[in-house]
Scaffold this motif. Sequence first.
Motif, PDB file in Angstrom:
ATOM      1  N   ALA A 117      -2.923   0.179   9.107  1.00  0.00           N
ATOM      2  CA  ALA A 117      -1.881  -0.849   9.233  1.00  0.00           C
ATOM      3  C   ALA A 117      -2.451  -2.239   9.000  1.00  0.00           C
ATOM      4  CB  ALA A 117      -1.226  -0.762  10.620  1.00  0.00           C
ATOM      5  N   VAL A 118      -3.563  -2.554   9.654  1.00  0.00           N
ATOM      6  CA  VAL A 118      -4.195  -3.865   9.480  1.00  0.00           C
ATOM      7  C   VAL A 118      -4.688  -4.040   8.048  1.00  0.00           C
ATOM      8  CG1 VAL A 118      -6.147  -5.298  10.185  1.00  0.00           C
ATOM      9  CG2 VAL A 118      -4.808  -4.089  11.909  1.00  0.00           C
ATOM     10  N   GLY A 119      -5.307  -3.007   7.499  1.00  0.00           N
ATOM     11  CA  GLY A 119      -5.830  -3.096   6.134  1.00  0.00           C
ATOM     12  C   GLY A 119      -4.751  -3.290   5.097  1.00  0.00           C
ATOM     13  N   SER A 120      -3.567  -2.734   5.332  1.00  0.00           N
ATOM     14  CA  SER A 120      -2.489  -2.838   4.344  1.00  0.00           C
ATOM     15  C   SER A 120      -1.946  -4.251   4.215  1.00  0.00           C
ATOM     16  CB  SER A 120      -1.346  -1.880   4.711  1.00  0.00           C
ATOM     17  OG  SER A 120      -0.681  -2.313   5.881  1.00  0.00           O
ATOM     18  N   THR A 121      -2.220  -5.113   5.195  1.00  0.00           N
ATOM     19  CA  THR A 121      -1.705  -6.489   5.159  1.00  0.00           C
ATOM     20  C   THR A 121      -2.620  -7.449   4.410  1.00  0.00           C
ATOM     21  OG1 THR A 121      -2.818  -7.224   7.190  1.00  0.00           O
ATOM     22  CG2 THR A 121      -0.697  -6.114   7.434  1.00  0.00           C
ATOM     23  N   THR A 122      -3.857  -7.055   4.171  1.00  0.00           N
ATOM     24  CA  THR A 122      -4.853  -7.989   3.649  1.00  0.00           C
ATOM     25  C   THR A 122      -4.453  -8.598   2.318  1.00  0.00           C
ATOM     26  OG1 THR A 122      -6.628  -6.785   4.780  1.00  0.00           O
ATOM     27  CG2 THR A 122      -7.275  -8.260   2.992  1.00  0.00           C
ATOM     28  N   SER A 123      -4.051  -7.772   1.382  1.00  0.00           N
ATOM     29  CA  SER A 123      -3.752  -8.281   0.048  1.00  0.00           C
ATOM     30  C   SER A 123      -2.526  -9.189   0.055  1.00  0.00           C
ATOM     31  CB  SER A 123      -3.543  -7.122  -0.938  1.00  0.00           C
ATOM     32  OG  SER A 123      -2.548  -6.236  -0.482  1.00  0.00           O
ATOM     33  N   VAL A 124      -1.535  -8.902   0.911  1.00  0.00           N
ATOM     34  CA  VAL A 124      -0.339  -9.735   0.975  1.00  0.00           C
ATOM     35  C   VAL A 124      -0.652 -11.094   1.586  1.00  0.00           C
ATOM     36  CG1 VAL A 124       2.000  -9.943   1.879  1.00  0.00           C
ATOM     37  CG2 VAL A 124       1.157  -7.716   1.136  1.00  0.00           C
ATOM     38  N   SER A 125      -1.354 -11.098   2.714  1.00  0.00           N
ATOM     39  CA  SER A 125      -1.691 -12.367   3.359  1.00  0.00           C
ATOM     40  C   SER A 125      -2.580 -13.203   2.461  1.00  0.00           C
ATOM     41  CB  SER A 125      -2.369 -12.118   4.707  1.00  0.00           C
ATOM     42  OG  SER A 125      -3.569 -11.386   4.545  1.00  0.00           O
ATOM     43  N   GLN A 126      -3.495 -12.575   1.753  1.00  0.00           N
ATOM     44  CA  GLN A 126      -4.349 -13.312   0.822  1.00  0.00           C
ATOM     45  C   GLN A 126      -3.529 -13.928  -0.302  1.00  0.00           C
ATOM     46  OE1 GLN A 126      -7.352 -10.542  -0.482  1.00  0.00           O
ATOM     47  NE2 GLN A 126      -8.779 -11.152   1.121  1.00  0.00           N
ATOM     48  N   PHE A 127      -2.562 -13.204  -0.804  1.00  0.00           N
ATOM     49  CA  PHE A 127      -1.746 -13.702  -1.902  1.00  0.00           C
ATOM     50  C   PHE A 127      -1.066 -15.015  -1.537  1.00  0.00           C
ATOM     51  CE2 PHE A 127       2.533 -13.853  -3.925  1.00  0.00           C
ATOM     52  CZ  PHE A 127       2.104 -14.121  -5.216  1.00  0.00           C
ATOM     53  N   VAL A 128      -0.508 -15.085  -0.337  1.00  0.00           N
ATOM     54  CA  VAL A 128       0.203 -16.288   0.074  1.00  0.00           C
ATOM     55  C   VAL A 128      -0.757 -17.364   0.559  1.00  0.00           C
ATOM     56  CG1 VAL A 128       1.933 -17.225   1.649  1.00  0.00           C
ATOM     57  CG2 VAL A 128       2.264 -14.958   0.649  1.00  0.00           C
ATOM     58  N   LEU A 129      -1.674 -16.997   1.454  1.00  0.00           N
ATOM     59  CA  LEU A 129      -2.560 -17.992   2.044  1.00  0.00           C
ATOM     60  C   LEU A 129      -3.560 -18.555   1.040  1.00  0.00           C
ATOM     61  CD1 LEU A 129      -3.226 -16.328   5.527  1.00  0.00           C
ATOM     62  CD2 LEU A 129      -1.591 -18.129   4.945  1.00  0.00           C
ATOM     63  N   LEU A 130      -4.008 -17.738   0.083  1.00  0.00           N
ATOM     64  CA  LEU A 130      -4.976 -18.242  -0.895  1.00  0.00           C
ATOM     65  C   LEU A 130      -4.338 -19.184  -1.904  1.00  0.00           C
ATOM     66  CD1 LEU A 130      -7.283 -15.168  -1.632  1.00  0.00           C
ATOM     67  CD2 LEU A 130      -7.794 -17.203  -0.297  1.00  0.00           C
ATOM     68  N   LEU A 131      -3.014 -19.194  -1.976  1.00  0.00           N
ATOM     69  CA  LEU A 131      -2.374 -20.201  -2.826  1.00  0.00           C
ATOM     70  C   LEU A 131      -2.729 -21.605  -2.350  1.00  0.00           C
ATOM     71  CD1 LEU A 131       1.192 -18.700  -3.397  1.00  0.00           C
ATOM     72  CD2 LEU A 131      -0.686 -18.835  -5.035  1.00  0.00           C
TER      73      LEU A 131
ATOM     74  N   ILE B 186      -3.169   2.594  -3.641  1.00  0.00           N
ATOM     75  CA  ILE B 186      -3.853   3.250  -2.526  1.00  0.00           C
ATOM     76  C   ILE B 186      -2.859   3.774  -1.499  1.00  0.00           C
ATOM     77  CG2 ILE B 186      -5.357   2.818  -0.531  1.00  0.00           C
ATOM     78  CD1 ILE B 186      -6.871   3.133  -3.153  1.00  0.00           C
ATOM     79  N   ASN B 187      -1.809   3.003  -1.225  1.00  0.00           N
ATOM     80  CA  ASN B 187      -0.823   3.404  -0.221  1.00  0.00           C
ATOM     81  C   ASN B 187      -0.166   4.729  -0.562  1.00  0.00           C
ATOM     82  OD1 ASN B 187      -1.379   1.053   1.139  1.00  0.00           O
ATOM     83  ND2 ASN B 187       0.484  -0.012   0.513  1.00  0.00           N
ATOM     84  N   GLY B 188      -0.128   5.051  -1.830  1.00  0.00           N
ATOM     85  CA  GLY B 188       0.487   6.308  -2.255  1.00  0.00           C
ATOM     86  C   GLY B 188      -0.316   7.538  -1.882  1.00  0.00           C
ATOM     87  N   TYR B 189      -1.565   7.336  -1.415  1.00  0.00           N
ATOM     88  CA  TYR B 189      -2.415   8.480  -1.078  1.00  0.00           C
ATOM     89  C   TYR B 189      -2.478   8.742   0.425  1.00  0.00           C
ATOM     90  CZ  TYR B 189      -3.955   8.352  -5.934  1.00  0.00           C
ATOM     91  OH  TYR B 189      -3.988   8.378  -7.314  1.00  0.00           O
ATOM     92  N   GLY B 190      -1.710   7.968   1.221  1.00  0.00           N
ATOM     93  CA  GLY B 190      -1.612   8.256   2.644  1.00  0.00           C
ATOM     94  C   GLY B 190      -2.556   7.450   3.511  1.00  0.00           C
ATOM     95  N   ALA B 191      -2.390   7.640   4.845  1.00  0.00           N
ATOM     96  CA  ALA B 191      -3.089   6.807   5.829  1.00  0.00           C
ATOM     97  C   ALA B 191      -4.604   6.977   5.788  1.00  0.00           C
ATOM     98  CB  ALA B 191      -2.572   7.122   7.232  1.00  0.00           C
ATOM     99  N   THR B 192      -5.097   8.178   5.498  1.00  0.00           N
ATOM    100  CA  THR B 192      -6.552   8.398   5.497  1.00  0.00           C
ATOM    101  C   THR B 192      -7.229   7.594   4.403  1.00  0.00           C
ATOM    102  OG1 THR B 192      -6.304  10.632   6.407  1.00  0.00           O
ATOM    103  CG2 THR B 192      -8.378  10.120   5.297  1.00  0.00           C
ATOM    104  N   VAL B 193      -6.683   7.655   3.191  1.00  0.00           N
ATOM    105  CA  VAL B 193      -7.248   6.893   2.081  1.00  0.00           C
ATOM    106  C   VAL B 193      -7.055   5.393   2.326  1.00  0.00           C
ATOM    107  CG1 VAL B 193      -7.147   6.452  -0.408  1.00  0.00           C
ATOM    108  CG2 VAL B 193      -6.903   8.776   0.445  1.00  0.00           C
ATOM    109  N   MET B 194      -5.924   5.001   2.901  1.00  0.00           N
ATOM    110  CA  MET B 194      -5.683   3.600   3.224  1.00  0.00           C
ATOM    111  C   MET B 194      -6.735   3.077   4.202  1.00  0.00           C
ATOM    112  SD  MET B 194      -1.523   3.620   3.702  1.00  0.00           S
ATOM    113  CE  MET B 194      -1.459   1.950   4.357  1.00  0.00           C
ATOM    114  N   ALA B 195      -7.012   3.864   5.246  1.00  0.00           N
ATOM    115  CA  ALA B 195      -8.011   3.456   6.232  1.00  0.00           C
ATOM    116  C   ALA B 195      -9.404   3.398   5.609  1.00  0.00           C
ATOM    117  CB  ALA B 195      -8.000   4.424   7.416  1.00  0.00           C
TER     118      ALA B 195
END
Length: 450
Positions: free
Chosen positions: A53-67, A267-276
């Motif tokens: 769950a925490v890892g899935s947010t990284t790319s989104v928060s970076q997209f907005v905050l890194l602007l 990555i999300n398409g491969y499930g929680a184990t691969v996401m983690a």
Amino acid sequence: MGKKKTDLTQGNITLQLLQFGLPIVVSMILQNLYNVADSLVVGRFIGDHALAAVGSTTSVSQFVLLLMGGATTGMGVIVSQYYGAGKEEEKNVKRAICTSFYIILMLAVVLGILGVLFSRQLLHGLMGVPEDVLEDSVLYLKIIFWGAVPTALYNMAFGISKALGDSVVPMLVLVVTCILNIGMNILFVAGFSMGVAGVGYATVLATLISAVICILILWKKQTIIHPEKDTIAFDWMIARHMVKIGIPSALVTATISIGNIITQRFINGYGATVMAAYSAANKIEMLLAYTPGGLTGAMQFFTGQNVGAGNYDRVKQGYRAMMKIGLAYTAIAMTVMIVFRTPLIGIFSKEGGDMVLIGGQYLVVSAIGQIFLNITYMSKSTLIGAGDSMAPVYVGLLEMAGRIIGGVVLAPFFGYLGVFAGLPIGWGLGMIYGVSRYMSGSWMKKRLVK
């Protein structure tokens, strides 16, 4: 203003780059430890699903905050070039800092509010985050976006320090606040049982403390930043210069973040184990492989000051020196990532198994591309510092193309390993263009301070 130890336009180049760059490296490591601490505490005290769950947010928060990083970069280039030009530009240094403050604060407020309002849509609609981890992902992301203003203020203070040649103070501040962040993470999660919200609050509070301390020290130490009556107003000419650098820089971070979003979506398409597994391995990668970004970041401000002073040959000497330094470190990072991949990933999980195996596979793939990544970073930093603002945009687009190739072309044949392979492919494409652009010499005509 005078020529101080922070002047990068004269002296031993290799020694200066190391003295100036190493504190930036340490600062990058400490900043990355924020995210590593989040993931480590979540993985060890809550479990792999919370880590996903925490890892899935990284790319989104970076997209907005890194602007917001685009504005910070634009500020850094302008300030460093004015500073390198000498005492006669001291007033413009003050004007640039004041104008930057207004722009960066406004961006932080707007992007922070938008991030909070649309967190669920971003994660579920755009990223395809699975339902079993979605609620924790949304909660964590909203908390991070509430910290947009402290993050922006800290990045601005850090950027000003680097532009003026001081990379030590922000590093020392981060040493204290990083320890504080880790302590609060453990307290909020293990002590108060706050779950993923606890690591979010710990990160925001630590960033706020870091910003306040860094600004206070910078104010006391660097009198050149103190505004005067004729420098406090918004300066449209300097703002145009910042926009000229800032928008392309924002596009660079946007392309990188979009690339991360694309990768995370696959990555999300491969499930929680691969996401983690991807989340844990990505944190190790940021801690080890992205460290040369601190040294190459030093090249941006080294280049900015020397271009401002008209010392183009010195920039070329710095580029060669940094190439040797970066390649030496890359060899070490590659070895660590490959040899110690299993125990490194293992510290993030209390469950082990496939998650550790898959995370180790990612580290091997990433290690293969580290030479490309280091040279790409160095070329981009040099070009940005010189004022060649569009070149890094093209590099970012090529990196993004590599990720798409991995997810669309290779994944159908190799599964998640194909997605992983998109990263070194993108870095290789970016390296080819970045080096070619630097070798062309066109950056020597991009000076902003005349």
